[in-house]
Write a protein that holds these residues in place. Structure first.
Motif, mmCIF file in Angstrom:
data_model
loop_
_atom_site.group_PDB
_atom_site.id
_atom_site.type_symbol
_atom_site.label_atom_id
_atom_site.label_comp_id
_atom_site.label_asym_id
_atom_site.label_seq_id
_atom_site.Cartn_x
_atom_site.Cartn_y
_atom_site.Cartn_z
ATOM 1 N N TYR A 155 0.840 -1.186 0.000
ATOM 2 C CA TYR A 155 0.000 0.000 0.000
ATOM 3 C C TYR A 155 0.882 1.245 0.000
ATOM 4 C CZ TYR A 155 -3.221 -3.551 1.747
ATOM 5 O OH TYR A 155 -3.953 -4.675 1.908
ATOM 6 N N LEU A 156 0.385 2.280 -0.680
ATOM 7 C CA LEU A 156 1.108 3.546 -0.711
ATOM 8 C C LEU A 156 0.114 4.703 -0.579
ATOM 9 C CD1 LEU A 156 3.756 5.100 -1.002
ATOM 10 C CD2 LEU A 156 3.472 5.005 -3.484
ATOM 11 N N PRO A 157 -0.357 5.036 0.642
ATOM 12 C CA PRO A 157 -1.162 6.248 0.830
ATOM 13 C C PRO A 157 -0.284 7.475 0.650
ATOM 14 C CG PRO A 157 -0.675 5.231 2.945
ATOM 15 C CD PRO A 157 -0.154 4.289 1.892
ATOM 16 N N ARG A 158 -0.880 8.561 0.115
ATOM 17 C CA ARG A 158 -0.039 9.719 -0.202
ATOM 18 C C ARG A 158 -0.844 11.011 -0.183
ATOM 19 N NH1 ARG A 158 1.534 7.450 -5.993
ATOM 20 N NH2 ARG A 158 2.988 9.182 -5.982
ATOM 21 N N VAL A 159 -0.095 12.111 -0.046
ATOM 22 C CA VAL A 159 -0.647 13.464 -0.117
ATOM 23 C C VAL A 159 0.132 14.209 -1.194
ATOM 24 C CG1 VAL A 159 -1.048 15.631 1.097
ATOM 25 C CG2 VAL A 159 -1.289 13.468 2.314
ATOM 26 N N ASP B 258 5.096 15.479 -3.313
ATOM 27 C CA ASP B 258 4.310 14.249 -3.202
ATOM 28 C C ASP B 258 4.928 13.418 -2.074
ATOM 29 O OD1 ASP B 258 3.068 11.816 -3.458
ATOM 30 O OD2 ASP B 258 3.299 11.676 -5.625
ATOM 31 N N VAL B 259 4.180 13.199 -0.983
ATOM 32 C CA VAL B 259 4.692 12.470 0.179
ATOM 33 C C VAL B 259 3.779 11.281 0.445
ATOM 34 C CG1 VAL B 259 5.295 12.580 2.622
ATOM 35 C CG2 VAL B 259 5.624 14.591 1.169
ATOM 36 N N GLY B 260 4.390 10.096 0.568
ATOM 37 C CA GLY B 260 3.613 8.892 0.815
ATOM 38 C C GLY B 260 4.334 7.941 1.755
ATOM 39 N N ARG C 258 8.216 7.693 1.198
ATOM 40 C CA ARG C 258 8.635 8.078 -0.140
ATOM 41 C C ARG C 258 8.263 9.536 -0.391
ATOM 42 N NH1 ARG C 258 8.067 3.069 -4.417
ATOM 43 N NH2 ARG C 258 9.575 1.716 -3.357
ATOM 44 N N ILE C 259 9.233 10.268 -0.910
ATOM 45 C CA ILE C 259 9.060 11.703 -1.146
ATOM 46 C C ILE C 259 9.407 11.997 -2.598
ATOM 47 C CG2 ILE C 259 9.776 14.025 -0.476
ATOM 48 C CD1 ILE C 259 10.538 12.912 2.238
ATOM 49 N N GLY C 260 8.553 12.757 -3.248
ATOM 50 C CA GLY C 260 8.816 13.196 -4.605
ATOM 51 C C GLY C 260 8.606 14.692 -4.726
ATOM 52 N N ALA C 261 9.452 15.336 -5.506
ATOM 53 C CA ALA C 261 9.312 16.763 -5.769
ATOM 54 C C ALA C 261 9.501 16.982 -7.262
ATOM 55 C CB ALA C 261 10.325 17.583 -4.975
ATOM 56 N N ALA C 262 8.789 17.974 -7.811
ATOM 57 C CA ALA C 262 8.856 18.210 -9.252
ATOM 58 C C ALA C 262 8.753 19.695 -9.534
ATOM 59 C CB ALA C 262 7.749 17.451 -9.970
ATOM 60 N N ARG D 94 13.154 12.067 -6.604
ATOM 61 C CA ARG D 94 12.430 11.061 -5.850
ATOM 62 C C ARG D 94 13.376 10.400 -4.859
ATOM 63 N NH1 ARG D 94 11.110 6.833 -8.474
ATOM 64 N NH2 ARG D 94 9.000 6.455 -7.669
ATOM 65 N N GLY D 95 12.867 10.129 -3.671
ATOM 66 C CA GLY D 95 13.720 9.513 -2.662
ATOM 67 C C GLY D 95 12.916 8.736 -1.654
ATOM 68 N N SER D 96 13.607 7.948 -0.862
ATOM 69 C CA SER D 96 12.947 7.146 0.161
ATOM 70 C C SER D 96 13.719 7.253 1.471
ATOM 71 C CB SER D 96 12.845 5.683 -0.272
ATOM 72 O OG SER D 96 14.128 5.116 -0.426
ATOM 73 N N ILE D 97 12.964 7.271 2.566
ATOM 74 C CA ILE D 97 13.541 7.285 3.908
ATOM 75 C C ILE D 97 13.112 5.990 4.582
ATOM 76 C CG2 ILE D 97 13.617 8.468 6.120
ATOM 77 C CD1 ILE D 97 12.845 11.027 4.661
ATOM 78 N N PRO D 98 14.031 5.070 4.831
ATOM 79 C CA PRO D 98 13.658 3.766 5.381
ATOM 80 C C PRO D 98 13.222 3.877 6.840
ATOM 81 C CG PRO D 98 16.029 3.952 5.283
ATOM 82 C CD PRO D 98 15.508 5.173 4.594
#
Length: 606
Positions: free
Chosen positions: A178-182, A196-198, A224-228, A243-247
């Motif tokens: 699952y990937l809920p996001r805002v 984009d943060v999920g 998971r964080i995305g910026a554009a 795009r990046g991920s924080i474990p």
């Protein structure tokens, strides 16, 4: 005997060797390797949600070919092994907007080819070369939309990954993910920025090499964080995505990618694009570099943002000047947004309009407040206005839509018929009449000089002294504004609702008056008692008496909807109950007239 034993041992070893090799070699744990997820709607960025959705009924279908280089490495005793040295994937994606605030999306990744180094020395089986990866289904809910007054685009949503992919190509976590996001975005002129943060929720994988000397790290939930940052309003658009991920697991490394790209709108229904990127970090699925190319079909023309031209303006389509404010449709060197005549060539000093005088009044249209009507310069080219044709110009007319004399500033006289009632309240403003007739003249049906409103015999000529009735008749009812006054009495049997016959004469006169006076809208028949006995019983008795009188009048030809029966009991005395005469006066029946707008409406309210 020794030689026979030697041969037997050799045979057992030969038969057991393949099985030992199969046991020694094994696969790495199954998990979903791919980190790239497309933005199915792709209104802004191709890979980052920007809070902006397709409009109701719009759809978008995309096909993307994608290559990633060395997305999975294995570190064993200081040596790097490329488990997956290269991977080519076909991504199919689609999005459809049910409403302006609800968008559905799907993604179907298929690994077309995959290869890596020979890991037989490490007793690790090679992964399969092709197969289905994890399909995704998602939903987006739009909460806010940026408009010309400002604000931003805001959406929430989520994606679900289904465990139907091939685990032997690293194409499945073995369970739902699952990937809920805002997603939030905002336009800044020709640029649009987004965040984009999920939260990726997946089954934990302890992906450790079977040799125990190092290997893959643990895989678990991560942020998971995305910026554009994308350009807008043009057929050729650019974008740059990070795009990046924080474990959230202790032994899981972080990852990041930078992906610039370009998009080109071929026609209103077809767009092609390409992206390239470099990866940072050792998390599984982070390639050394990747690139992708593809196209989209459907409603792919971006919407016109606040303060910008439509992308359709660059396609050579026939569009309105308002939709293409930066274009010069008439070729007069004045942009549409500044051109007051955007479809007719003109001069810059005339705001793009030619010299014209449509109404031939000698005043140029650009300076003429009424270009289609001739007028003089003193009125900025407008004619003399007199809407009500009363001879008073509108500029001096206080009542421009109502004719009136000049001495009254163009307004009509307030009391034209001089009856003391102003015209707006006078139902007959041309004829004088009394207040009780709302300004209309008196009616006198029988022409006896006694107006109907006080004429008990409205259809028989009589004299005023006899209430308008002929001299040989004795009227038992007089008409006032508030009630029908009886010159007699209604009698009942003691403590009974039944009327005595001597009451019929006066009630016949009441019926006669109401039949001959249809202008009397409604009468309340009120029955009253003295205070002797129980009050509730008296009220009930008086109600029965009032209803009996009402029925009698209906039988005599009075319309039922003009009569209402009310029993008041002892509640409304007109005299003292301490004397027999007073009690007799309190035992009565009255007939109150209820008129529209009459202030005396308590008979209906109680």
């Amino acid at each position: 005997m020794g030689r026979r034993s030697l041969w037997l041992g050799a045979l057992v070893l030969f038969l057991a060797l393949p099985g030992m090799t199969a046991i020694a070699q094994s696969r790495l744990p199954a998990f979903e390797l791919e980190r790239l997820e497309l933005n199915p709607g792709a209104e802004g960025s191709l890979v980052v949600g920007m809070g902006e959705l397709l409009q109701a009924g719009q759809f978008r279908l995309s096909a993307v070919s994608h290559y990633s280089h060395r997305p999975l490495l294995l570190f064993v005793d200081g040596t790097t092994h490329a488990v997956v040295g290269g991977r080519t994937t076909m991504h199919l994606a689609g999005a459809y907007a049910l409403t302006n605030w609800l968008e559905l999306g799907v993604q179907l990744p298929v690994v077309a080819s995959q290869w890596g180094g020979d890991l037989s020395s490490e007793n690790i089986l090679m992964p399969d070369s092709f197969g289905l990866s994890t399909p995704l289904a998602g939903i987006r809910l739009g909460l806010l939309t940026q408009d010309s007054s400002g604000g931003l685009d805001l959406a929430v949503g989520g994606d679900v990954g289904f465990p139907v992919g091939n685990p032997n190509i690293f194409g499945s976590d073995g369970a739902l993910r699952y990937l809920p996001r805002v997603m939030v975005g905002r336009r800044f002129g020709f640029l649009r920025a987004a965040l984009d943060v999920g939260m990726l929720l997946r089954s934990r994988v302890d992906a450790i090499s079977p040799l125990g000397g190092g290997g893959l790290d643990q895989l678990d939930n991560e942020v998971r964080i995305g910026a554009a940052l994308v350009t807008t309003g043009r057929r050729l658009r650019w974008e740059i995505n990070a795009r990046g991920s924080i474990p959230l697991a202790k032994n899981q490394p972080a990852a990041a990618e930078l992906m610039p790209g370009v998009r080109y709108l071929v026609n209103p229904s077809l767009e092609v694009f390409g992206l390239a990127g470099v990866g940072l970090g050792t998390a599984p699925g982070t390639p050394l570099f990747r690139f992708l190319a593809g196209g989209s079909f459907g409603d792919v023309t971006p919407r016109r943002g606040p303060g910008e031209s439509s992308v359709r303006c660059d396609l050579g389509l026939s569009l309105s000047p308002e939709e293409c404010p930066d274009r010069d449709d008439d070729g007069d060197s004045v942009r549409n947004i500044l051109d007051k005549c955007p479809l007719v060539p003109g001069a810059p000093e005339r705001a793009g309009c030619p010299r014209a005088d449509t109404d031939k009044d000698g005043i140029e249209d650009t300076l003429d407040a009424c270009p289609a009507e001739p007028g003089d310069a003193a009125r900025q080219g407008c004619p003399v206005r007199d809407q009500d044709n009363d001879g008073v110009e509108d500029d001096a007319d206080a009542c421009q839509t109502q004719p009136g004399p000049a001495e009254n500033r163009g307004c009509p006289l307030k009391d034209k018929d001089k009856d003391g009632i102003e015209n707006d309240q006078d139902e007959c403003p041309e004829e004088p009449g009394p207040v009780e007739r709302k300004g209309c003249p008196e009616e006198d049906t029988d022409k006896d000089g006694v107006p109907n409103r006080v004429d008990t015999c409205a259809q028989s000529p009589g004299v005023e002294a006899n209430l308008g009735c002929p001299e040989h008749e004795v009227p038992l009812v007089a008409i006032t504004h508030k009630q029908l006054e009886l010159r007699g009495k209604v009698y009942f049997e003691a403590s009974q609702p039944r009327m005595q016959s001597r009451s019929f004469a006066v009630l016949d006169w009441v019926a006669k008056v109401m039949r001959e006076h249809p202008e009397i809208p409604r009468v309340v028949v009120g029955a009253h008692t003295d205070d002797r006995g129980f009050a509730d019983q008296n009220r009930q008795l008086s109600q029965q008496r009032a209803e009996g009188v009402r029925r009698y009048l209906i039988e005599k030809g009075v319309a039922a909807d003009r009569l209402e029966a009310k029993g008041y009991g002892p509640d409304r005395p007109v005299d003292s109950n301490a004397t027999s005469i007073g009690r007799e006066n309190n035992r009565r029946v009255d007939f109150k007239i209820i008129r529209s707008g009459d202030e005396n409406t308590d008979a209906l309210q109680r």
